[in-house]
Design a protein around this motif. Sequence first.
Motif, mmCIF file in Angstrom:
data_model
loop_
_atom_site.group_PDB
_atom_site.id
_atom_site.type_symbol
_atom_site.label_atom_id
_atom_site.label_comp_id
_atom_site.label_asym_id
_atom_site.label_seq_id
_atom_site.Cartn_x
_atom_site.Cartn_y
_atom_site.Cartn_z
ATOM 1 N N ILE A 28 20.798 73.076 -21.041
ATOM 2 C CA ILE A 28 22.118 72.509 -20.755
ATOM 3 C C ILE A 28 22.761 72.043 -22.064
ATOM 4 N N VAL A 29 24.003 72.483 -22.291
ATOM 5 C CA VAL A 29 24.736 72.040 -23.484
ATOM 6 C C VAL A 29 25.892 71.104 -23.105
ATOM 7 N N LYS A 30 26.300 71.150 -21.825
ATOM 8 C CA LYS A 30 27.414 70.312 -21.374
ATOM 9 C C LYS A 30 27.194 70.062 -19.894
ATOM 10 N N HIS A 31 27.340 68.824 -19.492
ATOM 11 C CA HIS A 31 27.093 68.505 -18.085
ATOM 12 C C HIS A 31 28.117 67.462 -17.670
ATOM 13 N N ASP A 32 29.043 67.907 -16.818
ATOM 14 C CA ASP A 32 30.078 67.014 -16.314
ATOM 15 C C ASP A 32 29.796 66.703 -14.858
ATOM 16 N N ILE A 33 29.723 65.424 -14.563
ATOM 17 C CA ILE A 33 29.421 64.938 -13.220
ATOM 18 C C ILE A 33 30.714 64.382 -12.641
ATOM 19 N N GLY A 56 29.745 64.850 -4.962
ATOM 20 C CA GLY A 56 30.692 65.356 -5.945
ATOM 21 C C GLY A 56 30.318 66.744 -6.418
ATOM 22 N N TYR A 57 30.663 67.036 -7.646
ATOM 23 C CA TYR A 57 30.406 68.351 -8.239
ATOM 24 C C TYR A 57 29.733 68.183 -9.597
ATOM 25 N N TYR A 58 28.766 69.036 -9.851
ATOM 26 C CA TYR A 58 28.245 69.200 -11.207
ATOM 27 C C TYR A 58 28.902 70.438 -11.806
ATOM 28 N N GLU A 59 29.453 70.301 -12.994
ATOM 29 C CA GLU A 59 29.969 71.455 -13.737
ATOM 30 C C GLU A 59 29.184 71.507 -15.038
ATOM 31 N N THR A 60 28.399 72.547 -15.188
ATOM 32 C CA THR A 60 27.360 72.563 -16.214
ATOM 33 C C THR A 60 27.477 73.793 -17.099
ATOM 34 N N GLY A 61 27.449 73.580 -18.407
ATOM 35 C CA GLY A 61 27.420 74.678 -19.359
ATOM 36 C C GLY A 61 26.007 74.839 -19.905
ATOM 37 N N LEU A 62 25.573 76.087 -20.043
ATOM 38 C CA LEU A 62 24.210 76.329 -20.549
ATOM 39 C C LEU A 62 24.238 77.368 -21.661
ATOM 40 N N ARG A 63 23.199 77.333 -22.496
ATOM 41 C CA ARG A 63 23.064 78.343 -23.536
ATOM 42 C C ARG A 63 21.610 78.790 -23.570
ATOM 43 N N ARG A 64 21.417 80.091 -23.834
ATOM 44 C CA ARG A 64 20.058 80.603 -23.943
ATOM 45 C C ARG A 64 19.551 80.336 -25.354
ATOM 46 N N VAL A 65 18.480 79.558 -25.460
ATOM 47 C CA VAL A 65 17.897 79.187 -26.756
ATOM 48 C C VAL A 65 16.439 79.657 -26.757
ATOM 49 N N ASP A 66 16.119 80.582 -27.641
ATOM 50 C CA ASP A 66 14.755 81.127 -27.687
ATOM 51 C C ASP A 66 14.301 81.583 -26.299
ATOM 52 N N ALA A 119 11.037 64.598 -18.705
ATOM 53 C CA ALA A 119 11.248 65.904 -18.058
ATOM 54 C C ALA A 119 12.738 66.237 -18.012
ATOM 55 N N GLN A 120 13.557 65.222 -17.773
ATOM 56 C CA GLN A 120 14.983 65.500 -17.670
ATOM 57 C C GLN A 120 15.586 65.808 -19.036
ATOM 58 N N GLY A 121 15.230 65.020 -20.031
ATOM 59 C CA GLY A 121 15.762 65.243 -21.365
ATOM 60 C C GLY A 121 15.420 66.637 -21.892
ATOM 61 N N ALA A 122 14.248 67.146 -21.507
ATOM 62 C CA ALA A 122 13.792 68.447 -22.014
ATOM 63 C C ALA A 122 14.677 69.600 -21.547
ATOM 64 N N LEU A 123 15.546 69.355 -20.566
ATOM 65 C CA LEU A 123 16.419 70.418 -20.040
ATOM 66 C C LEU A 123 17.694 70.562 -20.878
ATOM 67 N N PHE A 124 17.925 69.632 -21.818
ATOM 68 C CA PHE A 124 19.172 69.596 -22.592
ATOM 69 C C PHE A 124 18.906 69.959 -24.060
ATOM 70 N N THR A 125 19.937 70.510 -24.721
ATOM 71 C CA THR A 125 19.838 70.689 -26.170
ATOM 72 C C THR A 125 20.059 69.342 -26.857
ATOM 73 N N ASP A 126 19.790 69.317 -28.151
ATOM 74 C CA ASP A 126 19.954 68.070 -28.917
ATOM 75 C C ASP A 126 21.412 67.624 -28.997
ATOM 76 N N GLU A 165 27.848 84.946 -19.565
ATOM 77 C CA GLU A 165 28.402 85.866 -20.558
ATOM 78 C C GLU A 165 27.460 85.851 -21.739
ATOM 79 N N GLY A 166 26.637 86.875 -21.853
ATOM 80 C CA GLY A 166 25.676 86.934 -22.954
ATOM 81 C C GLY A 166 24.703 85.775 -22.878
ATOM 82 N N ASP A 167 24.706 84.941 -23.911
ATOM 83 C CA ASP A 167 23.767 83.821 -23.951
ATOM 84 C C ASP A 167 24.407 82.508 -23.519
ATOM 85 N N SER A 168 25.589 82.602 -22.904
ATOM 86 C CA SER A 168 26.268 81.404 -22.414
ATOM 87 C C SER A 168 26.432 81.511 -20.904
#
Lengths: 162, 162, 162
Positions: free
Chosen positions: C146-151, C131-141, C25-32, C89-92
Amino acid sequence: MSDERKIQEVLARYVRATDRRDGKAQGALFTDEAVVQIHVKTGRDSYEPFGEPLIGGAGVEFAVEHLMAPHPEGGSSHHTTADHIIDIEGDSARMSAQFVVFSVQAAARPADGWPDGVFGAQGTVRPIESGYYETGLRRVDGEWKIVKHDIFMDMPIAVTGA
Amino acid sequence: MSDERKIQEVLARYVRATDRRDGKAQGALFTDEAVVQIHVKTGRDSYEPFGEPLIGGAGVEFAVEHLMAPHPEGGSSHHTTADHIIDIEGDSARMSAQFVVFSVQAAARPADGWPDGVFGAQGTVRPIESGYYETGLRRVDGEWKIVKHDIFMDMPIAVTGA
Amino acid sequence: MSDERKIQEVLARYVRATDRRDGKAQGALFTDEAVVQIHVKTGRDSYEPFGEPLIGGAGVEFAVEHLMAPHPEGGSSHHTTADHIIDIEGDSARMSAQFVVFSVQAAARPADGWPDGVFGAQGTVRPIESGYYETGLRRVDGEWKIVKHDIFMDMPIAVTGA
């Protein structure tokens, strides 16, 4: 305001009412036929019901007024919720939320004032309960009301002698 | 972005600025005439004001820079907020939120490394304060700013000798 | 549902998957190609990377299934997030959130029942990480991934002998 936010604010009112032991305010968030059930965790993915369900806003009001322990002198609590997932279909909705309950005990100010070197907030804040709320809601006359509320506790609940 | 979310993000920036002791960033969230008042709980539904109000972004900035204790070496904090209720009327808004403050103290890595069998995050995370933020905001040139901020603490605050 | 809420619910699913040790379930939230990196705090505004980054949903799934300690008997956890700031911003998109992790240990019911005078939830709830999660996401289909996840951890992490 979006329906998701309206629904989340129902839970925000629920936790405030619980923490103030305000049965009337809490009962008003439920329909007359609402079913409220506590479950306690028995294994990785297993829970068992604890006690009988409460029925309707009246049942919730009674429980808050008569079955919840009042806060001691200087006591407060905060039922906090986080990480809501909300699904709406027409006039029905489901909300999942994590909860953590904090028990607060204020220190009493000494009769001759705080000692030298003591400063800041005086007392203790302790997390005492946690789990998930799984809540069903229905839109009734334009307002979201709770129709089902399942409280999944991480820990067992002691009943003397049971 | 909805106005409710914009308003909630004002508080999200407020807590980050507090935790970083960044007076400039925190002051920028307030209007020049904003009034900030701490209240401490004295009974079930009663509070009394603690100290004098801070006035305006400049007052907030000064307080954060000069009156808040800096974190010790290895120290951090998290002011977290939950269960927001937001009411907007035109260019005015009110937000109510629960807060819990966590004090974090990192352990220092021993000069010869962590001992055998020790693993995971090293240090302590302790809830130390809690209560409610009741916040008034106004839209100024398209941006929501805090005009009134009442901090209702569950616990008394010690001032040496007082 | 607003994009901000969709994005926030990605994190709501992330914490549930972590707490259930559900790598799939967790892996499915991330891109390859997603990059996940832990950082540990070394000073007021400074962090250093801890270990190598995980790459992609498959890397996350493997780490959850093989590298996270399973909960002991009666154990649960809650990774809770608060005070999200989301910029699209758009799909990001970028999301910042505070996190506090609670470790829960249920007490075992004595074979002859709970003792007299014991009542309420039995066990302990302890905050152990923050702490803080700083997370980058992209809209795919049409779905946010999640494309980047800094903990950013407030505390150092012990590795035996290191």
